[in-house]
Enzyme design. Structure first.
Site, mmCIF file in Angstrom:
data_model
loop_
_atom_site.group_PDB
_atom_site.id
_atom_site.type_symbol
_atom_site.label_atom_id
_atom_site.label_comp_id
_atom_site.label_asym_id
_atom_site.label_seq_id
_atom_site.Cartn_x
_atom_site.Cartn_y
_atom_site.Cartn_z
ATOM 1 C CB SER A 1 -0.909 0.004 1.235
ATOM 2 O OG SER A 1 -1.788 -1.106 1.223
ATOM 3 C CG ASP B 1 -11.821 -7.097 3.243
ATOM 4 O OD1 ASP B 1 -11.580 -7.709 4.291
ATOM 5 O OD2 ASP B 1 -11.156 -6.118 2.866
ATOM 6 C CB CYS C 1 -17.975 -2.071 -4.710
ATOM 7 S SG CYS C 1 -17.904 -2.999 -3.161
#
Length: 379
Positions: free
Chosen positions: A123, A277, A331
């Protein structure tokens, strides 16, 4: 289910950083009375056995997430490989992916990751000023130097790695500065993740650090134009790759753009199975692999219904959209806006996705035409 990717959490939500926008740190509150967040050896072996059994092969993919999974320790990951080899069927191959903030990586870690052919996602939100705006240690100090050192170690050991960049209100106005910095780091794989944080119960408002839909679309368009001109074949950017898949009539590989979802569940450190998640909560806790096998949970009516809901509740506005095949409503976690005619269920990022997909569509159409001319026997 053949097409699945479990986000396994060996230390649950535990992390050595305190990134301002992290949505997973609070998940430790789901287990206030638990014995700890480190996956036990017997559960690890049971999970590996069940994951292999649920896979059709010949390639079997494991994804290790957090929190920060390297907090489990290098010996834990060496034990993972040992157990995988112990239970690996003949003529099958295991591929491990590790998602990390990179701060704990060192030479010993990288020697092992290289030896065992791990793929690593790290990240990083751009140069230090952008990265440190939201990502820092628990004492509030910057972690950028440690992240950069971890990334450079991965490159030194030639470990396949992908930069995951969270696009937020701080870095979104600077697309080319972000992209060129990653190219300076010789990044070969980049994923841009839009930050969308709901801040009230009905989700009608987002946080100040969330990226606006329009700005996110403009961010992608600017990078796409430079990528198309200079970097095709040398840099792979996930959202661009997904768009181009439609030129060849291929299904999306990224869950947010698939027609239905449910193929990326979470396995917590105690064996609890959650639908996704972004839906780790009591409503979407479907069971525990100590009592119900991973295959049964993946194929359960509840998980199937979770995945089908993405298509079932897609607004008419989306069903009739000119770029629907590229987006499919994106999403479900971000589908809390209303369509222009007042129908609920529109993705908050719709304006940005529509801007980007329409922008890149002429290129995708041209790619499709060239491909068809080169493959006249394929429709």
């Amino acid at each position: 289910m053949d097409d699945f990717q479990v986000f396994a959490k060996p230390v649950g939500a535990m992390c050595n950083l305190a990134c301002q926008y992290c949505y997973y740190l609070e998940k430790k509150n789901l287990y206030p009375e638990g014995p700890g967040f480190h996956m036990s050896d017997d559960l690890l072996e049971e999970y590996i056995i069940q994951h292999i059994d649920a896979s059709s092969g010949p390639d079997i993919f494991f994804s290790w997430h957090g929190g920060e999974p390297t907090l489990a320790g290098l010996q834990f990951f060496q034990r993972i490989v040992e157990l995988q080899q112990k239970h690996l069927p003949e003529n099958f191959r295991i591929i491990n992916g590790l998602q990390t903030n990179g701060t704990l990586l060192n030479h010993e870690w990288c020697l092992s990751l290289k030896k065992e052919n791990f793929i690593v996602g790290i990240s990083m939100d751009g140069p230090e000023s952008f990265h440190s705006a939201n990502r820092f240690r628990k004492d509030g100090q910057s972690c950028f130097d440690e992240v950069l050192r971890g990334y450079q170690l991965l490159k030194t050991y030639e470990i396949p790695c992908e930069i995951l960049c969270v696009v937020n209100s701080s870095n979104a106005p600077y697309p080319l500065e972000i992209y060129r910095y990653f190219k300076h780091l010789k990044a070969e794989f980049i994923t841009f993740i839009p930050l969308v944080e709901k801040i009230n119960s009905n989700g009608s408002l987002v946080s100040e650090q969330s990226v606006s839909a329009k700005v996110f679309g403009e961010f992608l368009c600017a990078i796409f134009d430079e990528w198309k001109t200079s970097d095709i074949g040398s840099v792979k950017i996930q959202v661009f790759e997904e768009a181009i898949r439609t030129a060849f009539g291929l299904e999306h590989t990224l869950c947010i753009f698939k027609k239905t979802c449910g193929g990326v569940p979470v396995l917590e450190s105690n064996g609890d199975f959650y639908s996704c998640d972004h839906f780790v909560n009591e409503t979407h806790l479907l069971g525990n692999i100590r009592k119900t096998t991973l295959s049964q949970l993946l194929e359960s009516p509840a998980q199937k219904a979770f995945g089908q809901a993405k298509l079932a509740f897609l607004p008419d506005y989306c069903m009739n959209c000119e770029v629907r095949e590229m987006c499919n409503g994106a999403c479900p976690k971000d589908r809390f806006a209303d369509t222009p005619d007042g129908q609920p269920g529109l993705n908050y990022l719709c304006e940005g996705y529509k801007l980007f997909f329409n922008h890149c569509k002429p290129f995708v159409v041209k790619v499709a035409e060239v491909w068809r001319l080169s493959n006249p026997g394929i429709q």
